[in-house]
Design a protein around this motif. Sequence first.
Motif, short mmCIF file in Angstrom:
data_model
loop_
_atom_site.label_atom_id
_atom_site.label_comp_id
_atom_site.label_asym_id
_atom_site.label_seq_id
_atom_site.Cartn_x
_atom_site.Cartn_y
_atom_site.Cartn_z
N ALA A 14 91.70 37.80 42.93
CA ALA A 14 90.67 37.94 43.96
C ALA A 14 89.40 37.27 43.48
CB ALA A 14 90.41 39.42 44.24
N PRO A 15 88.62 36.67 44.39
CA PRO A 15 87.37 36.03 43.98
C PRO A 15 86.43 36.95 43.21
CG PRO A 15 87.90 35.40 46.22
CD PRO A 15 88.89 36.47 45.83
N SER A 16 86.48 38.24 43.52
CA SER A 16 85.62 39.18 42.79
C SER A 16 86.29 39.73 41.54
CB SER A 16 85.20 40.34 43.70
OG SER A 16 86.34 41.04 44.18
N GLY A 17 87.54 39.32 41.28
CA GLY A 17 88.23 39.74 40.06
C GLY A 17 88.81 41.14 40.16
N ARG A 18 89.12 41.69 38.99
CA ARG A 18 89.64 43.06 38.95
C ARG A 18 88.60 44.05 39.45
NH1 ARG A 18 91.52 43.64 32.88
NH2 ARG A 18 89.84 42.11 32.59
N GLN A 19 89.10 45.16 39.99
CA GLN A 19 88.24 46.19 40.57
C GLN A 19 88.28 47.44 39.71
OE1 GLN A 19 86.76 45.20 43.84
NE2 GLN A 19 87.56 43.32 42.90
N PHE A 20 87.12 47.98 39.40
CA PHE A 20 87.02 49.20 38.60
C PHE A 20 86.37 50.27 39.47
CE2 PHE A 20 86.85 45.51 35.86
CZ PHE A 20 87.90 45.76 34.98
N ARG A 21 87.18 51.26 39.86
CA ARG A 21 86.72 52.29 40.79
C ARG A 21 86.39 53.55 40.02
NH1 ARG A 21 90.48 49.07 43.36
NH2 ARG A 21 89.75 48.26 45.38
N ILE A 22 85.17 54.03 40.21
CA ILE A 22 84.71 55.23 39.53
C ILE A 22 84.23 56.23 40.57
CG2 ILE A 22 84.14 54.07 37.36
CD1 ILE A 22 81.23 53.97 38.22
N SER A 23 84.34 57.51 40.25
CA SER A 23 83.93 58.52 41.22
C SER A 23 83.57 59.82 40.51
CB SER A 23 85.05 58.79 42.24
OG SER A 23 86.20 59.31 41.60
N SER A 24 82.72 60.59 41.19
CA SER A 24 82.37 61.93 40.75
C SER A 24 81.88 62.68 41.97
CB SER A 24 81.28 61.90 39.68
OG SER A 24 80.89 63.21 39.31
N GLY A 25 82.58 63.74 42.35
CA GLY A 25 82.21 64.46 43.56
C GLY A 25 82.22 63.54 44.77
N GLU A 26 81.09 63.49 45.49
CA GLU A 26 81.01 62.66 46.69
C GLU A 26 80.59 61.23 46.40
OE1 GLU A 26 78.30 65.01 49.08
OE2 GLU A 26 80.00 65.79 50.24
N HIS A 27 80.32 60.90 45.14
CA HIS A 27 79.82 59.57 44.77
C HIS A 27 80.98 58.69 44.32
CE1 HIS A 27 75.47 60.73 44.68
NE2 HIS A 27 76.04 61.92 44.62
N ARG A 28 81.06 57.50 44.92
CA ARG A 28 82.11 56.55 44.60
C ARG A 28 81.53 55.14 44.51
NH1 ARG A 28 84.63 60.76 46.53
NH2 ARG A 28 86.82 61.16 46.02
N THR A 38 79.08 54.44 47.67
CA THR A 38 78.99 55.36 48.80
C THR A 38 78.75 56.78 48.30
OG1 THR A 38 81.37 55.82 48.86
CG2 THR A 38 80.58 53.94 50.16
N VAL A 39 78.16 57.58 49.17
CA VAL A 39 78.02 59.01 48.94
C VAL A 39 78.54 59.71 50.19
CG1 VAL A 39 76.43 60.92 48.51
CG2 VAL A 39 76.01 58.69 47.45
N ALA A 40 79.55 60.54 50.00
CA ALA A 40 80.21 61.24 51.12
C ALA A 40 80.64 60.25 52.20
CB ALA A 40 79.28 62.31 51.69
N GLY A 41 81.11 59.09 51.76
CA GLY A 41 81.61 58.08 52.68
C GLY A 41 80.55 57.22 53.34
N ARG A 42 79.28 57.46 53.03
CA ARG A 42 78.19 56.68 53.63
C ARG A 42 77.72 55.62 52.64
NH1 ARG A 42 74.61 61.87 55.19
NH2 ARG A 42 75.33 62.34 53.08
#
Length: 308
Positions: A11-25, A39-43
Amino acid sequence: MNTADSPAVPAPSGRQFRISSGEHRATVTEVGAMVREYTVAGRDVFVPFAEDEAAPVFNAAVLAPWPNRLRDGAYTVDGVQHQVAVSEPDRGTALHGLVCWYRWTPVEVADDAVTLELALPAQKGWPFQLVLRTRYAVSDAGLEVVVSARNVGAGTAPYGVGFHPWLSTGGAALDECTVSLDATTHVTVDDRLLPTGTEAVAGPYDLRTTRSLAGLDLDDAWTGATRDDAGLSWARLGRPDGTTAAIWMDGSMDCWQVCSADHITGYERFGLAAEPMSCVADAFNTGDRLVRLAPGDEHVVRWGATLL
């Protein structure tokens, strides 16, 4: 060539590193160590971009070894003039440093945090060697970012760093939003957006109290950061839904750039860039707030974001 054995096109942006804690992603990209989405709570707090595109407007990029613009792409260190590529030809400047389009290496990965590292090599116009580390972490308090740069080569390297998050309007028009900024001094510029001096904030540049963004055209820098009791300086984008997308920086930086994207073709007023920086444009030439990294020296900054 056996195409069946060829690796998949990344992908042009390379590998994706997804992190989360509670509502924060948050999703951090290999290319540029950028925050592709937060995002926070999907926003949306930041304006996102797609995994299959290169970041269109330096979205939440690390800007080093200089943020903003470098006049004519030229600078002098210890009596030796250096020339980097002019990447903004209409203004004759080198824009936003060198590290945006390298692939960074993950060195620590956890559910709620990721650290990526880049060994920035010496190259034409940049005869220095830096190792940069960027750590992103999320918690109930929001997104926290810590960036370090260490000089691992010979010679004292000029250095500045900044960041380019675009705060999301939450789907509203920018004119329906408000802005506030903790800063007392506005940086004046010429027609190339290069600094000419400073002035006390007044008129449209006095954002110390919340004001409407309706008709406000900004692509400006501020110094004289003011801070709350925790030592943080804030930029806030108030949204019609009652939420506020906010950026903070601690005492390691004291400059802001705010851009309403009025003059970015195809992205006019799509969000508000609120950019914490260690120095303003052209610091390699003016020397203003310029960091000089001697061999072995390290420079560290800290900033973050949240939804209020």
